[in-house]
Design a protein around this motif. Structure first.
Motif, PDB file in Angstrom:
ATOM      1  N   LYS A   8      14.585  58.177 -67.698  1.00 29.28           N
ATOM      2  CA  LYS A   8      15.206  59.475 -67.951  1.00 29.28           C
ATOM      3  C   LYS A   8      16.702  59.338 -67.718  1.00 29.28           C
ATOM      4  O   LYS A   8      17.194  58.318 -67.228  1.00 29.28           O
ATOM      5  N   THR A   9      17.439  60.369 -68.064  1.00 28.27           N
ATOM      6  CA  THR A   9      18.891  60.349 -67.922  1.00 28.27           C
ATOM      7  C   THR A   9      19.369  61.714 -67.487  1.00 28.27           C
ATOM      8  O   THR A   9      18.685  62.728 -67.708  1.00 28.27           O
ATOM      9  N   ASP A  10      20.532  61.776 -66.857  1.00 31.15           N
ATOM     10  CA  ASP A  10      21.117  63.055 -66.452  1.00 31.15           C
ATOM     11  C   ASP A  10      21.791  63.771 -67.614  1.00 31.15           C
ATOM     12  O   ASP A  10      22.225  64.911 -67.477  1.00 31.15           O
ATOM     13  N   LEU A  11      21.889  63.112 -68.756  1.00 29.65           N
ATOM     14  CA  LEU A  11      22.515  63.730 -69.922  1.00 29.65           C
ATOM     15  C   LEU A  11      21.625  64.837 -70.486  1.00 29.65           C
ATOM     16  O   LEU A  11      20.411  64.850 -70.279  1.00 29.65           O
ATOM     17  N   GLN A  12      22.243  65.737 -71.218  1.00 25.85           N
ATOM     18  CA  GLN A  12      21.488  66.839 -71.826  1.00 25.85           C
ATOM     19  C   GLN A  12      20.852  66.367 -73.133  1.00 25.85           C
ATOM     20  O   GLN A  12      21.180  66.819 -74.224  1.00 25.85           O
ATOM     21  N   LEU A  13      19.901  65.448 -72.999  1.00 24.56           N
ATOM     22  CA  LEU A  13      19.192  64.907 -74.158  1.00 24.56           C
ATOM     23  C   LEU A  13      17.702  65.090 -73.916  1.00 24.56           C
ATOM     24  O   LEU A  13      17.053  64.312 -73.220  1.00 24.56           O
ATOM     25  N   VAL A  14      17.167  66.120 -74.502  1.00 30.34           N
ATOM     26  CA  VAL A  14      15.758  66.444 -74.247  1.00 30.34           C
ATOM     27  C   VAL A  14      14.821  65.402 -74.853  1.00 30.34           C
ATOM     28  O   VAL A  14      13.676  65.258 -74.424  1.00 30.34           O
ATOM     29  N   ASP A  15      15.305  64.672 -75.857  1.00 33.42           N
ATOM     30  CA  ASP A  15      14.469  63.667 -76.524  1.00 33.42           C
ATOM     31  C   ASP A  15      14.958  62.253 -76.240  1.00 33.42           C
ATOM     32  O   ASP A  15      14.974  61.397 -77.111  1.00 33.42           O
ATOM     33  N   PHE A  16      15.333  62.012 -74.978  1.00 32.24           N
ATOM     34  CA  PHE A  16      15.899  60.714 -74.614  1.00 32.24           C
ATOM     35  C   PHE A  16      14.959  59.566 -74.947  1.00 32.24           C
ATOM     36  O   PHE A  16      15.372  58.546 -75.491  1.00 32.24           O
ATOM     37  N   GLU A  17      13.686  59.703 -74.625  1.00 34.85           N
ATOM     38  CA  GLU A  17      12.728  58.634 -74.892  1.00 34.85           C
ATOM     39  C   GLU A  17      12.612  58.356 -76.383  1.00 34.85           C
ATOM     40  O   GLU A  17      12.507  57.206 -76.816  1.00 34.85           O
ATOM     41  N   ILE A  18      12.639  59.401 -77.185  1.00 31.68           N
ATOM     42  CA  ILE A  18      12.571  59.227 -78.641  1.00 31.68           C
ATOM     43  C   ILE A  18      13.811  58.516 -79.150  1.00 31.68           C
ATOM     44  O   ILE A  18      13.736  57.620 -80.003  1.00 31.68           O
ATOM     45  N   LEU A  19      14.974  58.878 -78.624  1.00 30.03           N
ATOM     46  CA  LEU A  19      16.226  58.225 -79.026  1.00 30.03           C
ATOM     47  C   LEU A  19      16.216  56.744 -78.663  1.00 30.03           C
ATOM     48  O   LEU A  19      16.689  55.899 -79.428  1.00 30.03           O
ATOM     49  N   LYS A  20      15.679  56.426 -77.492  1.00 29.54           N
ATOM     50  CA  LYS A  20      15.569  55.019 -77.100  1.00 29.54           C
ATOM     51  C   LYS A  20      14.702  54.250 -78.090  1.00 29.54           C
ATOM     52  O   LYS A  20      15.063  53.142 -78.522  1.00 29.54           O
ATOM     53  N   GLU A  21      13.566  54.823 -78.447  1.00 29.13           N
ATOM     54  CA  GLU A  21      12.665  54.164 -79.395  1.00 29.13           C
ATOM     55  C   GLU A  21      13.345  53.989 -80.751  1.00 29.13           C
ATOM     56  O   GLU A  21      13.201  52.947 -81.404  1.00 29.13           O
ATOM     57  N   LYS A  22      14.081  55.019 -81.176  1.00 32.49           N
ATOM     58  CA  LYS A  22      14.780  54.935 -82.461  1.00 32.49           C
ATOM     59  C   LYS A  22      15.865  53.864 -82.434  1.00 32.49           C
ATOM     60  O   LYS A  22      16.057  53.145 -83.427  1.00 32.49           O
ATOM     61  N   LEU A  23      16.574  53.744 -81.307  1.00 32.17           N
ATOM     62  CA  LEU A  23      17.615  52.726 -81.227  1.00 32.17           C
ATOM     63  C   LEU A  23      16.998  51.328 -81.256  1.00 32.17           C
ATOM     64  O   LEU A  23      17.529  50.423 -81.907  1.00 32.17           O
ATOM     65  N   HIS A  24      15.881  51.139 -80.579  1.00 28.82           N
ATOM     66  CA  HIS A  24      15.178  49.858 -80.669  1.00 28.82           C
ATOM     67  C   HIS A  24      14.812  49.557 -82.125  1.00 28.82           C
ATOM     68  O   HIS A  24      14.969  48.421 -82.592  1.00 28.82           O
ATOM     69  N   ALA A  25      14.346  50.575 -82.838  1.00 30.83           N
ATOM     70  CA  ALA A  25      13.963  50.387 -84.239  1.00 30.83           C
ATOM     71  C   ALA A  25      15.171  50.058 -85.105  1.00 30.83           C
ATOM     72  O   ALA A  25      15.099  49.206 -86.007  1.00 30.83           O
ATOM     73  N   VAL A  26      16.303  50.711 -84.825  1.00 24.01           N
ATOM     74  CA  VAL A  26      17.535  50.435 -85.578  1.00 24.01           C
ATOM     75  C   VAL A  26      17.984  48.993 -85.348  1.00 24.01           C
ATOM     76  O   VAL A  26      18.400  48.303 -86.291  1.00 24.01           O
ATOM     77  N   ILE A  27      17.891  48.531 -84.107  1.00 26.38           N
ATOM     78  CA  ILE A  27      18.281  47.152 -83.794  1.00 26.38           C
ATOM     79  C   ILE A  27      17.407  46.167 -84.559  1.00 26.38           C
ATOM     80  O   ILE A  27      17.900  45.192 -85.132  1.00 26.38           O
ATOM     81  N   GLU A  28      16.112  46.411 -84.590  1.00 24.94           N
ATOM     82  CA  GLU A  28      15.195  45.515 -85.298  1.00 24.94           C
ATOM     83  C   GLU A  28      15.411  45.560 -86.800  1.00 24.94           C
ATOM     84  O   GLU A  28      15.394  44.517 -87.470  1.00 24.94           O
ATOM     85  N   THR A  29      15.627  46.753 -87.343  1.00 27.54           N
ATOM     86  CA  THR A  29      15.864  46.869 -88.792  1.00 27.54           C
ATOM     87  C   THR A  29      17.171  46.203 -89.179  1.00 27.54           C
ATOM     88  O   THR A  29      17.263  45.532 -90.213  1.00 27.54           O
ATOM     89  N   SER A  30      18.208  46.360 -88.343  1.00 28.54           N
ATOM     90  CA  SER A  30      19.495  45.707 -88.612  1.00 28.54           C
ATOM     91  C   SER A  30      19.328  44.201 -88.658  1.00 28.54           C
ATOM     92  O   SER A  30      19.929  43.514 -89.493  1.00 28.54           O
ATOM     93  N   LYS A  31      18.513  43.666 -87.752  1.00 29.83           N
ATOM     94  CA  LYS A  31      18.272  42.226 -87.712  1.00 29.83           C
ATOM     95  C   LYS A  31      17.550  41.757 -88.976  1.00 29.83           C
ATOM     96  O   LYS A  31      17.854  40.685 -89.508  1.00 29.83           O
ATOM     97  N   ARG A  32      16.613  42.563 -89.467  1.00 29.43           N
ATOM     98  CA  ARG A  32      15.907  42.186 -90.695  1.00 29.43           C
ATOM     99  C   ARG A  32      16.839  42.229 -91.907  1.00 29.43           C
ATOM    100  O   ARG A  32      16.734  41.403 -92.815  1.00 29.43           O
ATOM    101  N   GLN A  33      17.747  43.187 -91.918  1.00 31.33           N
ATOM    102  CA  GLN A  33      18.676  43.311 -93.044  1.00 31.33           C
ATOM    103  C   GLN A  33      19.789  42.269 -92.994  1.00 31.33           C
ATOM    104  O   GLN A  33      20.306  41.867 -94.030  1.00 31.33           O
ATOM    105  N   ASN A  34      20.169  41.874 -91.792  1.00 31.04           N
ATOM    106  CA  ASN A  34      21.250  40.916 -91.615  1.00 31.04           C
ATOM    107  C   ASN A  34      20.882  40.006 -90.453  1.00 31.04           C
ATOM    108  O   ASN A  34      21.007  40.388 -89.288  1.00 31.04           O
TER     109      ASN A  34
END
Length: 353
Positions: A26-52
């Motif tokens: 969790k985080t002290d930031l006002q991000l109610v969907d922090f866990e979802i954002l983390k998962e999305k960033l992991h997915a972005v990192i993996e997709t970026s690697k596949r593209q480049n």
């Protein structure tokens, strides 16, 4: 939205990156969907690697780690303290981004927004996902940024100024095309390192990070060594052995095999450790997997030479060689005021207000 609000927003983005890198629950930031954002960033990192394939997970995480440190509130205030940033009319600033490293255009993105302008980011086809994702997080943290950020891969819309990064060849086209607009046009630059033969094993290991970080593809990657006339490379090769696993990356290995074959067929004398090639060469810009080297006579003579060629050099990595040198192992960790090509981006942006 005033300057303090903008600083707070970017500092919160930096905190999000810190929490992500720490795999916080969790985080002290006002991000109610922090866990979802983390998962999305992991997915972005993996997709970026596949593209480049050059955007390995390790390299992308290194870039995120670097920005998580630079986007601390104290660092942002220290960076901006020398400037008089006032509330002025926001201009449209086009930023043509390179794609050689993950998030290589983030500093320009940050500089435009932090000075109160609007950014039109023309993304490289090699890096289309990471920055737009972080921009979405930034907007979630500070919704007033929503109307200040535009991404495009098409023809640039109307703009008031431009920052463009490319090769020496594309820079000529940029200079012609944008000649009637306030602009910063960046060209090829490389990092060099000066060795004396007195370096410790630890310093040479650290130099390896400057050479192999991001596969040597950045403008701050050391691509050229200057060594004394009688320099023996044994200690250098011994220290760099710690980076031997880089040859397991298929694109890097392909470049190594190709360059080695070309040099051997051309009967060029080279030094080789089975994952990196050293070639004596006067040029600054070396191919991937290759580091050029040149021998020098005296420190004073070399200082004069590098001063005359400073337009080709992004930074000098050394120990007790020059006033503005970068310590071994720090070339890939620029601070906020380490401006590309030595051009003060913030000062430029404040002048177009």
């Amino acid at each position: 939205m005033d300057l303090n609000q903008r600083i707070t927003a970017f500092a919160n983005l930096g905190q999000f990156l810190k929490d992500f890198m720490a795999n916080a629950e969790k985080t002290d930031l006002q991000l109610v969907d922090f866990e979802i954002l983390k998962e999305k960033l992991h997915a972005v990192i993996e997709t970026s690697k596949r593209q480049n394939a050059w955007f390995s997970t390790e390299n992308t995480l290194q870039a995120l780690q670097s920005w998580s440190k630079n986007l601390e509130e104290e660092s942002l205030h220290t960076w901006l303290s020398p400037y008089a940033i006032t509330q002025t009319e926001a201009k449209e600033v086009a930023v043509i981004m390179a794609g050689n490293l993950p998030l290589v255009g983030f500093h320009d993105f940050l500089s435009v927004l932090i000075t109160g302008h609007k950014v039109i980011a023309k993304l490289s086809s090699d890096d289309q996902l990471l920055l737009p994702f972080l921009a979405k997080v930034l907007i979630q943290l500070e919704p007033q940024f929503k109307d200040r950020i535009t991404f495009t891969q098409e023809r640039l819309p109307k703009f008031d100024a431009v920052i463009a990064t490319g090769s020496n060849n594309t820079a000529r086209y940029f200079e012609f095309y944008f000649k009637n607009k306030p602009n910063i046009i960046r060209k090829n630059r490389n990092a060099v390192s000066v060795l004396t033969g007195n370096e410790t094993h630890e310093q040479l290991v650290a130099l390896g990070a400057d050479i192999f970080g991001y596969f040597g593809m950045g403008c701050r990657s050391v691509s050229k060594l200057f060594v004394p006339k009688a320099y023996n490379f044994d200690a250098f090769f011994k220290a760099l052995f710690e980076y031997k696993d880089i040859i397991n990356h298929h694109k890097y290995a392909n470049n190594y095999d190709y360059n080695k074959a070309v040099y051997l067929m051309s009967l060029f004398p080279i030094l080789d450790n089975e994952f990196m090639i050293l070639k004596e060469d006067e040029n600054f810009s070396s191919p991937i997997s290759v580091v050029f080297y040149e021998r020098y006579n005296t420190k004073t003579e070399l200082q004069t030479f590098l001063s005359e060629r400073e337009a080709e050099i992004q930074c000098v990595v050394a120990d007790d060689f020059s006033e503005n040198e970068i310590p071994f192992g720090q070339a890939q960790q620029p601070k906020l005021n380490d401006y590309a090509d030595g051009v003060d981006t913030v000062a430029f942006l404040l002048k177009i207000s």
